[in-house]
Write a protein that holds these residues in place. Structure first.
Motif, PDB file in Angstrom:
ATOM      1  N   VAL A  90      -2.956  -9.195   2.096  1.00 50.96           N
ATOM      2  CA  VAL A  90      -3.797  -8.207   1.415  1.00 50.96           C
ATOM      3  C   VAL A  90      -3.897  -8.554  -0.071  1.00 50.96           C
ATOM      4  N   GLY A  91      -2.788  -8.933  -0.672  1.00 56.60           N
ATOM      5  CA  GLY A  91      -2.795  -9.320  -2.081  1.00 56.60           C
ATOM      6  C   GLY A  91      -3.734 -10.489  -2.362  1.00 56.60           C
ATOM      7  N   ARG A  92      -3.763 -11.456  -1.454  1.00 58.37           N
ATOM      8  CA  ARG A  92      -4.668 -12.609  -1.613  1.00 58.37           C
ATOM      9  C   ARG A  92      -6.134 -12.203  -1.500  1.00 58.37           C
ATOM     10  N   ASN A  93      -6.407 -11.130  -0.778  1.00 60.96           N
ATOM     11  CA  ASN A  93      -7.782 -10.693  -0.549  1.00 60.96           C
ATOM     12  C   ASN A  93      -8.221  -9.552  -1.454  1.00 60.96           C
ATOM     13  N   HIS A 113      -8.828  -6.081  -6.791  1.00 59.78           N
ATOM     14  CA  HIS A 113      -8.078  -5.609  -7.943  1.00 59.78           C
ATOM     15  C   HIS A 113      -6.702  -5.110  -7.499  1.00 59.78           C
ATOM     16  N   ASN A 114      -5.763  -5.115  -8.431  1.00 60.26           N
ATOM     17  CA  ASN A 114      -4.376  -4.705  -8.200  1.00 60.26           C
ATOM     18  C   ASN A 114      -3.653  -5.501  -7.106  1.00 60.26           C
ATOM     19  N   PRO A 115      -3.832  -6.833  -7.038  1.00 59.73           N
ATOM     20  CA  PRO A 115      -3.173  -7.586  -5.969  1.00 59.73           C
ATOM     21  C   PRO A 115      -1.647  -7.536  -6.052  1.00 59.73           C
ATOM     22  N   ASP A 116      -1.113  -7.312  -7.228  1.00 58.28           N
ATOM     23  CA  ASP A 116       0.335  -7.256  -7.402  1.00 58.28           C
ATOM     24  C   ASP A 116       0.905  -5.863  -7.130  1.00 58.28           C
ATOM     25  N   ARG A 117       0.060  -4.925  -6.770  1.00 57.26           N
ATOM     26  CA  ARG A 117       0.510  -3.546  -6.512  1.00 57.26           C
ATOM     27  C   ARG A 117       0.297  -3.117  -5.067  1.00 57.26           C
ATOM     28  N   VAL A 118       0.203  -4.058  -4.166  1.00 53.46           N
ATOM     29  CA  VAL A 118       0.015  -3.731  -2.754  1.00 53.46           C
ATOM     30  C   VAL A 118       1.341  -3.231  -2.187  1.00 53.46           C
ATOM     31  N   HIS A 157      -7.561  -1.366  -3.622  1.00 53.38           N
ATOM     32  CA  HIS A 157      -7.652  -2.820  -3.792  1.00 53.38           C
ATOM     33  C   HIS A 157      -9.066  -3.379  -3.665  1.00 53.38           C
ATOM     34  N   GLY A 158     -10.050  -2.513  -3.490  1.00 53.41           N
ATOM     35  CA  GLY A 158     -11.438  -2.956  -3.482  1.00 53.41           C
ATOM     36  C   GLY A 158     -11.845  -3.773  -2.276  1.00 53.41           C
ATOM     37  N   ILE A 159     -11.115  -3.641  -1.175  1.00 53.65           N
ATOM     38  CA  ILE A 159     -11.464  -4.387   0.032  1.00 53.65           C
ATOM     39  C   ILE A 159     -12.483  -3.565   0.806  1.00 53.65           C
ATOM     40  N   ASP A 160     -13.745  -4.012   0.725  1.00 56.17           N
ATOM     41  CA  ASP A 160     -14.835  -3.297   1.369  1.00 56.17           C
ATOM     42  C   ASP A 160     -15.124  -3.920   2.734  1.00 56.17           C
ATOM     43  N   SER A 161     -16.214  -3.491   3.357  1.00 54.90           N
ATOM     44  CA  SER A 161     -16.531  -3.955   4.708  1.00 54.90           C
ATOM     45  C   SER A 161     -16.785  -5.457   4.769  1.00 54.90           C
ATOM     46  N   LEU A 162     -17.280  -6.052   3.705  1.00 47.12           N
ATOM     47  CA  LEU A 162     -17.487  -7.502   3.694  1.00 47.12           C
ATOM     48  C   LEU A 162     -16.172  -8.242   3.490  1.00 47.12           C
ATOM     49  N   LYS A 163     -15.360  -7.768   2.589  1.00 45.17           N
ATOM     50  CA  LYS A 163     -14.082  -8.417   2.288  1.00 45.17           C
ATOM     51  C   LYS A 163     -13.090  -8.265   3.439  1.00 45.17           C
ATOM     52  N   ILE A 164     -13.225  -7.196   4.222  1.00 48.61           N
ATOM     53  CA  ILE A 164     -12.306  -6.983   5.346  1.00 48.61           C
ATOM     54  C   ILE A 164     -12.439  -8.101   6.373  1.00 48.61           C
ATOM     55  N   VAL A 165     -13.629  -8.682   6.488  1.00 46.95           N
ATOM     56  CA  VAL A 165     -13.835  -9.781   7.437  1.00 46.95           C
ATOM     57  C   VAL A 165     -12.926 -10.956   7.067  1.00 46.95           C
ATOM     58  N   ASN A 166     -12.880 -11.323   5.783  1.00 41.41           N
ATOM     59  CA  ASN A 166     -11.994 -12.394   5.340  1.00 41.41           C
ATOM     60  C   ASN A 166     -10.539 -12.026   5.581  1.00 41.41           C
ATOM     61  N   LEU A 167     -10.202 -10.778   5.315  1.00 45.27           N
ATOM     62  CA  LEU A 167      -8.841 -10.321   5.535  1.00 45.27           C
ATOM     63  C   LEU A 167      -8.450 -10.455   7.008  1.00 45.27           C
TER      64      LEU A 167
END
Length: 91
Positions: A18-21, A24-29, A39-49
């Motif tokens: 999750v931090g890699r994806n 914002h706030n990757p160090d606070r997961v 962390h700003g992981i939206d529907s497009l970013k979730i695919v990469n995750l």
């Protein structure tokens, strides 16, 4: 035969992925982080995750499981992966 990981190992790896994806706030997961709001992981970013999680854990995310409730927090993702790994051990 795959080795069953314990829940803490799974959570730690999920936090790393999750931090890699995170946008914002990757160090606070943490376990209860909301992927979208925190962390700003939206529907497009979730695919990469999801691709990263599949690769990291050697699982295949079922299309029927692709609902926000399963992938909204580290805790929920970890529970899903724990179940998938347990199912793989039983096969």
């Amino acid at each position: 035969m795959p080795t069953l990981m314990d829940m803490n190992e799974i959570k730690n790896k999920v936090i790393e992925v999750v931090g890699r994806n995170a946008l914002h706030n990757p160090d606070r997961v943490h376990e209860q982080s909301n992927l979208k709001n925190d962390h700003g992981i939206d529907s497009l970013k979730i695919v990469n995750l999801l691709f990263d999680l599949e690769e990291e854990f050697g699982i295949c995310v079922d299309q029927s499981s692709l609902v926000f409730e399963n992938f909204s927090t580290v805790e929920k993702i970890s529970q899903y992966i724990y179940q998938k790994l347990g199912d793989a051990d039983e096969s």
